[in-house]
Scaffold this motif. Structure first.
Motif, PDB file in Angstrom:
ATOM      1  N   HIS A 231     -46.243 -67.719 -12.870  1.00 19.38           N
ATOM      2  CA  HIS A 231     -45.459 -66.773 -13.658  1.00 19.38           C
ATOM      3  C   HIS A 231     -45.415 -65.389 -13.028  1.00 19.38           C
ATOM      4  O   HIS A 231     -46.327 -64.986 -12.321  1.00 19.38           O
ATOM      5  CB  HIS A 231     -46.063 -66.625 -15.056  1.00 19.38           C
TER       6      HIS A 231
ATOM      7  N   MET B 249     -42.191 -62.226 -19.308  1.00 22.48           N
ATOM      8  CA  MET B 249     -42.941 -63.181 -18.488  1.00 22.48           C
ATOM      9  C   MET B 249     -42.019 -64.356 -18.181  1.00 22.48           C
ATOM     10  O   MET B 249     -41.435 -64.929 -19.091  1.00 22.48           O
ATOM     11  CB  MET B 249     -44.168 -63.639 -19.279  1.00 22.48           C
TER      12      MET B 249
ATOM     13  N   PRO C 240     -51.010 -63.903 -22.153  1.00 23.54           N
ATOM     14  CA  PRO C 240     -52.247 -64.003 -21.387  1.00 23.54           C
ATOM     15  C   PRO C 240     -52.516 -62.789 -20.508  1.00 23.54           C
ATOM     16  O   PRO C 240     -53.536 -62.705 -19.856  1.00 23.54           O
ATOM     17  CB  PRO C 240     -51.977 -65.218 -20.501  1.00 23.54           C
TER      18      PRO C 240
ATOM     19  N   MET D 206     -50.173 -69.522 -14.983  1.00 22.38           N
ATOM     20  CA  MET D 206     -50.202 -69.660 -16.442  1.00 22.38           C
ATOM     21  C   MET D 206     -50.688 -71.058 -16.797  1.00 22.38           C
ATOM     22  O   MET D 206     -50.116 -72.048 -16.350  1.00 22.38           O
ATOM     23  CB  MET D 206     -48.781 -69.442 -16.973  1.00 22.38           C
TER      24      MET D 206
ATOM     25  N   HIS E  16     -49.200 -64.321 -12.174  1.00 19.99           N
ATOM     26  CA  HIS E  16     -50.388 -65.074 -12.587  1.00 19.99           C
ATOM     27  C   HIS E  16     -50.083 -66.563 -12.615  1.00 19.99           C
ATOM     28  O   HIS E  16     -48.930 -66.958 -12.629  1.00 19.99           O
ATOM     29  CB  HIS E  16     -50.918 -64.611 -13.959  1.00 19.99           C
TER      30      HIS E  16
END
Ligand SMILES: [Cu+2]
Lengths: 156, 201
Positions: free
Chosen positions: A75, A86, B80, A111, A109
């Motif tokens: 992501h 995102m 997150p 995910m 990142h």
């Protein structure tokens, strides 16, 4: 005296963090891997630094062999006029030649969705990183609690 | 120039000019201060009453927000990345404010009530400063807050029926009458952020 010790210690820390890498595959060095400890939710994000020492670009295509999550995606988080967005990088994440890409909060990142177990501190979490040129490597994430922007920025 | 006109210049004109400059500078500083305190403030307030629930399932209405300045952060627990980072930053700021933080209220307001039940929020908040409370409830009730401060919040589908939320990531600063007085961005300098918070009380 104390000052000397501190200077020596910080030099050691700096040099070790510069020289040491945790994983190497082909011309790629992978470092600073961590996954966020979960707090009741079944999603988490994995972060790392990937350095490409070669003179050809490479690409992180996918992350597989994850036993603790049902769905894994690469992501990118962007800020558009202070709105957080995102999005999955369906084409993968390019690691340009002779450069370093940081997966970090507010940027890229891994995910992890549909977690089958909570991410808890002091446990390690395995995954395979699949690169277009360099191939696949199995790595381990350390589980860490969320850091604020201020701690994140001054970390190293 | 004779002595008389010279002394007129020294004793009358020069002081007048100096005073004039001081006057203009003071007006300028005053207006700057005012705009700093009233950033974006054009009566942006919580427009109507609402009925939401905190992490302990206790009812929270507009009356609970009134009376002391507050810091609002709109987000969701399945985020997150930016949400936990921001809440951790806010926790650091609250710690740095020390006793002063008691004069403020801090709310994490869900833009994803479908997944953010009071129970889920309670567990989520465990990782952050205990002064931060959460708000969730009926989407229409949450909309009162979202619309009052022009918060952007939009559901975006991911694969396998998953979804994420695009949302405004700044901290919203409001005074005791719920007037919007400023924001703190995700990457705001810590000293600027602290000054903005201190300016609230
Ligand atoms: Cu993500």
């Amino acid at each position: 005296m104390l000052k000397k010790i501190l200077i020596t210690l910080s030099l050691i820390t700096i040099s070790s963090s510069v020289l040491a890498y945790e994983y190497k595959i082909g011309k790629l060095e992978i470092d600073h891997l961590y996954i966020r400890v979960t707090t009741g939710t079944n999603v988490s994000a994995g972060f790392m630094t990937i350095e490409n020492e070669g003179d050809q670009p490479d690409k992180l295509l996918s992350v597989t062999n994850v036993s603790f999550a049902k769905q894994v995606e690469i992501h990118e988080t962007t800020m558009d006029n202070n709105v957080m967005k995102m999005r999955p990088l369906n084409q993968g994440l390019t690691i340009p030649a002779k450069s370093k890409v940081q997966l970090k909060p507010g940027s890229y990142h891994i995910m992890f969705m549909g977690l089958t177990e909570p991410i808890v501190k002091d446990k390690k979490y395995k995954a395979s990183l699949n690169f277009e040129q360099s191939g696949s490597i199995t790595i381990e994430f350390d589980a860490e609690e969320a850091k604020g922007y201020y701690q994140e920025k001054h970390k190293h | 120039m004779n002595t008389f006109s010279r002394s007129i210049i020294y004793y009358i004109i020069v002081p007048i000019i100096v005073l004039l400059i001081l006057f203009i500078v003071s007006i300028f500083i005053g207006s700057q201060n005012k705009t700093f305190q009233n950033t974006n403030a054009k009566d942006i307030i919580i427009t109507s009453d609402f009925e939401l629930y905190d992490q302990d399932n206790k009812k929270v209405t507009k009356a609970d927000i009134l009376g002391s300045p507050s810091v609002l952060f709109f987000g969701f627990t399945y985020c997150p990345d930016v949400c936990p980072t921001t809440l951790q930053s806010l926790s650091v700021l609250i710690g740095q404010l020390g006793k002063g933080s008691k004069q403020l209220k801090f709310y994490f307001i869900s833009v994803d009530p479908e997944r953010d039940t009071p129970e889920a929020l309670k567990q989520y908040l465990n990782s952050f400063h205990p002064a931060i409370k959460a708000l969730t409830g009926d989407p229409k009730q949450l909309d009162v807050l979202i619309k009052s401060y022009s918060i952007y919040a939009k559901k975006v589908p991911l694969e396998n029926n998953n979804y994420t939320m695009d949302h405004t990531s700044s901290l919203i600063l409001i005074d005791k009458n719920t007037n919007l007085v400023g924001t703190i961005t995700y990457d705001e300098n810590i000293d600027v952020a602290l000054a903005k918070l201190k300016n609230l009380y």
